[in-house]
Enzyme design. Sequence first.
Site, PDB file in Angstrom:
ATOM      1  N   HIS A 135       0.850  -1.188   0.000  1.00 52.54           N
ATOM      2  CA  HIS A 135       0.000   0.000   0.000  1.00 52.54           C
ATOM      3  C   HIS A 135       0.885   1.236   0.000  1.00 52.54           C
ATOM      4  CE1 HIS A 135       0.948  -0.530   4.234  1.00 52.54           C
ATOM      5  NE2 HIS A 135       0.418   0.636   4.548  1.00 52.54           N
ATOM      6  N   HIS A 149       1.303   3.907   2.054  1.00 54.56           N
ATOM      7  CA  HIS A 149       1.843   4.636   3.190  1.00 54.56           C
ATOM      8  C   HIS A 149       3.363   4.607   3.065  1.00 54.56           C
ATOM      9  CE1 HIS A 149      -1.953   4.351   5.921  1.00 54.56           C
ATOM     10  NE2 HIS A 149      -1.902   5.492   5.252  1.00 54.56           N
ATOM     11  N   ASP A 204       5.962   4.355   4.846  1.00 55.55           N
ATOM     12  CA  ASP A 204       6.855   3.389   5.490  1.00 55.55           C
ATOM     13  C   ASP A 204       6.846   2.036   4.786  1.00 55.55           C
ATOM     14  OD1 ASP A 204       4.182   3.201   6.445  1.00 55.55           O
ATOM     15  OD2 ASP A 204       4.821   2.088   8.214  1.00 55.55           O
ATOM     16  N   ASP A 213      -0.159  -4.059   6.900  1.00 57.22           N
ATOM     17  CA  ASP A 213      -0.951  -3.249   7.823  1.00 57.22           C
ATOM     18  C   ASP A 213      -2.431  -3.616   7.726  1.00 57.22           C
ATOM     19  OD1 ASP A 213       1.544  -2.168   7.732  1.00 57.22           O
ATOM     20  OD2 ASP A 213       0.878  -0.088   7.787  1.00 57.22           O
ATOM     21  N   HIS A 237       6.493  -4.961  12.162  1.00 52.94           N
ATOM     22  CA  HIS A 237       5.846  -3.658  12.056  1.00 52.94           C
ATOM     23  C   HIS A 237       5.634  -3.050  13.438  1.00 52.94           C
ATOM     24  CE1 HIS A 237       2.854  -0.604  10.700  1.00 52.94           C
ATOM     25  NE2 HIS A 237       3.567  -0.663   9.591  1.00 52.94           N
TER      26      HIS A 237
END
Length: 303
Positions: A62, A64, A66, A212, A270
């Site tokens: 995705h 984001h 990070d 995530d 994570h």
Amino acid sequence: MKFEVTILGSSSATPVYNRNPTAQLLNCNEKFYLIDCAEGTQQQLIKYGLKASKIDYVFISHLHGDHYFGLIGLLSSMHLNGRIKPLYIYAPKAIKEILELQFKHSDTSLKYELVYFETDPTQSAIIFQNSDVTVETIILNHRIPCTGFKFTEKKRLRKLLIDKLEQENIPIELYPLLKRGVDLTLPNGDVLLNVDYTTDSAAPKSYAYCSDTLYDESYFEIIKNCNTLYHEATFLHDMLERANETHHTTALQAAQVAEIVGAKKLLIGHFSSRYKTLTALLDEARTVFPETELALEGNTYEI
């Protein structure tokens, strides 16, 4: 055949001392698949003696930062180091626009081709396969569209009982047929039953990468019975409210997922930057799922 994953980054959101944000390198039969590419990924590859030039496939879960901010640097270094073979990127649609904008304003024309494949965050699908592995998307529940990835080995050919074949003088040109599971009739009428001259190969292994996500039973079926499950575990369970607000899971929840889906092994990662040491997260997960390990940077885990 190798089937193993090396952790390049295991932190969430921001890097902390000894922990970079998310990136992993999967080795399947000496073909290399980069899974997410946070800031600093290329430095991590150098640090752990892994060659970026061997990476032909990149999977981004995705958008984001990070999980992909390291990609532009890695691609640029590949260009400067003389790469000419194509690189295949499986990612959300906008990744092409993001990368091309950066190349445009830096006046960079890559010497190699980037081949983009758009992932669909609404429906699981097979997005890649070759002679070694099949890759499927896992639809996760995050604040923005997000997919995990399930890597499953292809079933290997049957194993020949070489001593028996040689003892009975079976022609070597028949070996490929036997490996494919075929029963054979010789010119003299003798029948060679495949089960008498071969054994089945090992069951294919699978690696499920769940980046995530909120704890959500909707993705459990596709990761059922995986050999190794990587699952985010951003917080301890006393931070459940914060986990729900940010669409993340706790170490306890990650372990519950592993138990429910029948995973053989769980890797948790994570980790929030609030945790300077990770023992408490591991201990919490092991109260539910003893076969849990921390996804530690530089470590390689056999699937």
